[in-house]
Design a protein around this motif. Structure first.
Motif: not given
Length: 72
Positions: A68-71, A29-34
């Motif tokens: 992007n900073r918040m992510q 999921m982390m890779k997908y959202l990135k």
């Protein structure tokens, strides 16, 4: 004695499988959202327009940088 050992191995295998599955799913999921961020610049412009604002390019860039900073 062998029945207790079998039950223990089954429980350990289930716990290890659940933990491994959790971490694999989390990494996926982390890779997908990135790779596919939930909001891009076009969506941001559309949202601002729907709210009654005419967004400038500077505003859009600032909002994307902030998101992007918040992510991270």
């Amino acid at each position: 004695m062998s029945l207790g050992l079998a039950i223990t191995l089954i429980v350990v295998a289930l716990l290890a499988g659940a933990a491994l599955g959790f971490f694999i799913a989390r990494q996926y999921m982390m890779k997908y959202l990135k790779d596919n961020p939930p909001i891009n610049e076009q969506m941001l412009r559309m949202m601002m327009t729907q709210m009654g604002r005419k967004p400038s390019e500077k505003q859009v860039k600032q909002m994307m940088a902030q998101m992007n900073r918040m992510q991270k």
